[in-house]
Design an enzyme around this catalytic site. Structure first.
Site, PDB file in Angstrom:
ATOM      1  N   ARG A 139      -0.148   4.433  -0.278  1.00  0.00           N
ATOM      2  CA  ARG A 139      -0.887   5.664  -0.003  1.00  0.00           C
ATOM      3  C   ARG A 139      -0.333   6.410   1.205  1.00  0.00           C
ATOM      4  NH1 ARG A 139      -6.825   3.128  -0.008  1.00  0.00           N
ATOM      5  NH2 ARG A 139      -5.602   1.492   1.022  1.00  0.00           N
ATOM      6  N   ASP A 141       0.865  -1.180   0.000  1.00  0.00           N
ATOM      7  CA  ASP A 141       0.000   0.000   0.000  1.00  0.00           C
ATOM      8  C   ASP A 141       0.898   1.225   0.000  1.00  0.00           C
ATOM      9  OD1 ASP A 141      -1.865   2.044   0.462  1.00  0.00           O
ATOM     10  OD2 ASP A 141      -3.087   0.797   1.789  1.00  0.00           O
TER      11      ASP A 141
END
Length: 202
Positions: free
Chosen positions: A130, A128
Site C-alpha cells: 500500500r 504490504d
C-alpha cells in the site's frame, strides 16, 4: 487534487448503529483509483480531525469474514470519528494492495500453514504494497493539514508524515480478536509491529 462531488449518505450498520456521512470523491489522484472520503460528525469544530485510513476489504467489510478484523475496525472507526469529527478515507487497496483474487489465493496458502505475510511472499508480493500518496492528496483537497490518526499500523503514520501531513497523535483501534483471526493478528504484530495488545497464546 480537486474535489469532484459531495453527497450526503445515511449509514446503518448490521448492529443498528446509524449516522450520516458526507461522501466526497476526487479527481486526479496519483493512482487513478476511486477512493472515497467520508466526512463524519462536526469536522469544522475539530481542532485536528480524527482520520482513519481504511483499506477496502470486501470479505471483511461486506461479507463479515472472521479471518480478519477489518469489518469491526470499520464499524468502530465510523462511530469514533462521528463522535469527534473527522474523516474516514476508504482506500481501494484490497489485500494490503495485492487485490482481491490474490488475497484469496493467500488465504488458500494460509490454510496450508503459512501466515498472511508468508503467503503474500510466496505469491511474489511484498508484505504490504500500500501507498498512501492518494490519501495525503485527499486530505490536502479537504483542507486538512493536521490529523489525529486512528490506526494500529505504524507504516500509515510514517508515510503520511513523509508526505507532509502533520500527524498530531496516533490513536489505536480496539482489539477485535476472535479464534478465527488471532493468528492473523499475531502475524501483524510480529511482521509489521502493529500496536495490538494480544494475550499470549495458550
Amino acid at each position: 487534487m480537486p474535489v469532484r462531488t459531495r453527497v450526503t449518505v445515511p449509514l446503518e450498520f448490521p448492529d443498528g448503529y446509524r449516522t450520516t456521512a458526507e461522501v466526497v470523491t476526487f479527481t486526479g489522484l496519483s493512482d487513478g483509483k476511486e477512493h472515497l472520503a467520508l466526512a463524519l460528525g462536526d469536522v469544522v469544530k475539530a481542532e485536528a480531525p480524527l482520520v482513519r485510513l481504511h483499506s477496502e476489504c470486501m470479505t471483511g467489510d461486506v461479507f463479515g469474514s472472521q479471518r480478519c478484523d477489518c469489518g469491526p475496525q470499520l464499524r468502530e472507526a465510523v462511530e469514533r470519528i462521528t463522535e469527534t469529527g473527522g474523516y474516514l478515507l476508504y482506500l481501494r487497496q484490497e489485500g494490503r494492495g495485492i487485490g482481491l483474487y490474490a488475497k484469496l489465493d493467500a488465504y488458500a496458502l494460509q490454510d496450508l500453514g503459512m501466515d498472511t505475510y508468508e503467503a503474500n511472499r510466496a505469491l511474489g508480493h511484498a508484505d504490504d504494497e500500500r501507498d498512501y500518496t492518494a490519501a495525503a492528496q485527499m486530505l490536502e483537497s479537504l483542507g486538512v493539514e493536521s490529523v489525529d490518526l486512528l490506526t494500529n499500523n505504524p507504516d500509515k503514520s510514517r508515510q503520511l508524515r513523509e508526505l507532509g501531513v502533520d500527524v498530531r497523535a496516533v490513536r489505536p483501534t480496539e482489539v477485535h480478536a476472535s479464534p478465527a483471526n488471532v493468528r492473523y493478528l499475531q502475524a501483524k504484530v510480529a511482521h509489521t509491529q502493529h500496536t495490538i495488545d494480544l494475550a499470549p497464546a495458550s
